[in-house]
Design a protein around this motif. Sequence first.
Motif, PDB file in Angstrom:
ATOM      1  N   ALA A   6      43.140  34.051  32.943  1.00 56.97           N
ATOM      2  CA  ALA A   6      44.407  33.403  33.288  1.00 56.97           C
ATOM      3  C   ALA A   6      44.303  32.696  34.634  1.00 56.97           C
ATOM      4  CB  ALA A   6      45.537  34.433  33.302  1.00 56.97           C
ATOM      5  N   GLN A   7      43.701  33.347  35.610  1.00 56.26           N
ATOM      6  CA  GLN A   7      43.519  32.724  36.918  1.00 56.26           C
ATOM      7  C   GLN A   7      42.626  31.493  36.815  1.00 56.26           C
ATOM      8  OE1 GLN A   7      42.035  36.207  38.927  1.00 56.26           O
ATOM      9  NE2 GLN A   7      44.004  36.609  39.900  1.00 56.26           N
ATOM     10  N   ASN A   8      41.605  31.555  35.972  1.00 56.37           N
ATOM     11  CA  ASN A   8      40.725  30.400  35.775  1.00 56.37           C
ATOM     12  C   ASN A   8      41.497  29.217  35.197  1.00 56.37           C
ATOM     13  OD1 ASN A   8      38.583  31.934  36.715  1.00 56.37           O
ATOM     14  ND2 ASN A   8      37.717  32.309  34.689  1.00 56.37           N
ATOM     15  N   LEU A   9      42.384  29.473  34.219  1.00 56.65           N
ATOM     16  CA  LEU A   9      43.187  28.398  33.638  1.00 56.65           C
ATOM     17  C   LEU A   9      44.110  27.761  34.672  1.00 56.65           C
ATOM     18  CD1 LEU A   9      44.237  29.688  30.098  1.00 56.65           C
ATOM     19  CD2 LEU A   9      42.763  27.757  30.653  1.00 56.65           C
ATOM     20  N   ILE A  10      44.711  28.597  35.496  1.00 57.07           N
ATOM     21  CA  ILE A  10      45.595  28.088  36.553  1.00 57.07           C
ATOM     22  C   ILE A  10      44.792  27.213  37.506  1.00 57.07           C
ATOM     23  CG2 ILE A  10      46.977  28.758  38.562  1.00 57.07           C
ATOM     24  CD1 ILE A  10      47.826  31.253  36.880  1.00 57.07           C
ATOM     25  N   GLN A  11      43.604  27.662  37.891  1.00 59.54           N
ATOM     26  CA  GLN A  11      42.761  26.871  38.795  1.00 59.54           C
ATOM     27  C   GLN A  11      42.290  25.584  38.136  1.00 59.54           C
ATOM     28  OE1 GLN A  11      39.733  29.509  40.302  1.00 59.54           O
ATOM     29  NE2 GLN A  11      41.209  30.699  41.466  1.00 59.54           N
ATOM     30  N   ASP A  12      41.998  25.633  36.835  1.00 57.19           N
ATOM     31  CA  ASP A  12      41.602  24.422  36.114  1.00 57.19           C
ATOM     32  C   ASP A  12      42.712  23.370  36.133  1.00 57.19           C
ATOM     33  OD1 ASP A  12      39.137  25.557  35.544  1.00 57.19           O
ATOM     34  OD2 ASP A  12      39.650  26.043  33.443  1.00 57.19           O
ATOM     35  N   ALA A  13      43.960  23.822  36.265  1.00 59.10           N
ATOM     36  CA  ALA A  13      45.101  22.914  36.341  1.00 59.10           C
ATOM     37  C   ALA A  13      45.327  22.391  37.759  1.00 59.10           C
ATOM     38  CB  ALA A  13      46.360  23.612  35.830  1.00 59.10           C
ATOM     39  N   GLY A  14      44.470  22.801  38.711  1.00 57.02           N
ATOM     40  CA  GLY A  14      44.556  22.291  40.070  1.00 57.02           C
ATOM     41  C   GLY A  14      45.342  23.152  41.039  1.00 57.02           C
ATOM     42  N   VAL A  15      45.742  24.347  40.618  1.00 55.45           N
ATOM     43  CA  VAL A  15      46.473  25.273  41.498  1.00 55.45           C
ATOM     44  C   VAL A  15      45.533  26.426  41.821  1.00 55.45           C
ATOM     45  CG1 VAL A  15      48.454  26.821  41.683  1.00 55.45           C
ATOM     46  CG2 VAL A  15      48.701  24.619  40.525  1.00 55.45           C
ATOM     47  N   PHE A  16      45.286  26.657  43.094  1.00 56.81           N
ATOM     48  CA  PHE A  16      44.257  27.619  43.474  1.00 56.81           C
ATOM     49  C   PHE A  16      44.796  28.936  44.024  1.00 56.81           C
ATOM     50  CE2 PHE A  16      42.366  23.497  43.302  1.00 56.81           C
ATOM     51  CZ  PHE A  16      41.260  23.754  42.520  1.00 56.81           C
ATOM     52  N   PHE A  17      46.110  29.054  44.174  1.00 55.23           N
ATOM     53  CA  PHE A  17      46.683  30.307  44.652  1.00 55.23           C
ATOM     54  C   PHE A  17      47.732  30.793  43.660  1.00 55.23           C
ATOM     55  CE2 PHE A  17      49.968  32.620  47.129  1.00 55.23           C
ATOM     56  CZ  PHE A  17      49.220  33.740  47.411  1.00 55.23           C
ATOM     57  N   SER A  18      47.445  31.926  43.020  1.00 57.31           N
ATOM     58  CA  SER A  18      48.407  32.596  42.142  1.00 57.31           C
ATOM     59  C   SER A  18      48.460  34.059  42.566  1.00 57.31           C
ATOM     60  CB  SER A  18      48.004  32.465  40.672  1.00 57.31           C
ATOM     61  OG  SER A  18      46.747  33.061  40.447  1.00 57.31           O
ATOM     62  N   ARG A  19      49.467  34.758  42.095  1.00 55.56           N
ATOM     63  CA  ARG A  19      49.620  36.168  42.442  1.00 55.56           C
ATOM     64  C   ARG A  19      49.632  37.008  41.179  1.00 55.56           C
ATOM     65  NH1 ARG A  19      55.085  36.001  45.051  1.00 55.56           N
ATOM     66  NH2 ARG A  19      55.268  34.100  43.870  1.00 55.56           N
ATOM     67  N   SER A  20      49.266  38.266  41.310  1.00 55.42           N
ATOM     68  CA  SER A  20      49.368  39.198  40.197  1.00 55.42           C
ATOM     69  C   SER A  20      50.043  40.466  40.686  1.00 55.42           C
ATOM     70  CB  SER A  20      47.986  39.516  39.611  1.00 55.42           C
ATOM     71  OG  SER A  20      47.138  40.080  40.578  1.00 55.42           O
ATOM     72  N   GLU A  21      50.739  41.128  39.747  1.00 58.55           N
ATOM     73  CA  GLU A  21      51.424  42.375  40.090  1.00 58.55           C
ATOM     74  C   GLU A  21      51.283  43.356  38.940  1.00 58.55           C
ATOM     75  OE1 GLU A  21      55.943  41.104  38.769  1.00 58.55           O
ATOM     76  OE2 GLU A  21      55.377  40.931  40.877  1.00 58.55           O
ATOM     77  N   ASP A  22      51.230  44.613  39.288  1.00 55.42           N
ATOM     78  CA  ASP A  22      51.109  45.700  38.315  1.00 55.42           C
ATOM     79  C   ASP A  22      52.424  45.834  37.555  1.00 55.42           C
ATOM     80  OD1 ASP A  22      50.731  48.067  36.943  1.00 55.42           O
ATOM     81  OD2 ASP A  22      50.327  49.269  38.718  1.00 55.42           O
TER      82      ASP A  22
END
Length: 67
Positions: A6-22
């Motif tokens: 999921a993080q890779n897909l977000i980065q492929d779209a040009g956004v390099f900072f995402s967050r994750s939570e439990d």
Amino acid sequence: MNLQAAQNLIQDAGVFFSRSEDASGAGRMQVNDSNWIVVDQTPAVGMPIEEGDAVLSVVKLSEPNNC
């Protein structure tokens, strides 16, 4: 999909900072992203995002989930 994918897909779209939570509410850290599965996200699929907008709710692969 696992957290790393999921993080890779977000980065492929040009956004390099995402967050994750439990998603269990236990506040666990996601050390090995490939061991977690995304069960929800904000904003919804298809919505435009900028840096830091994406929040991925995750549980460990071995835990029950609705995905």
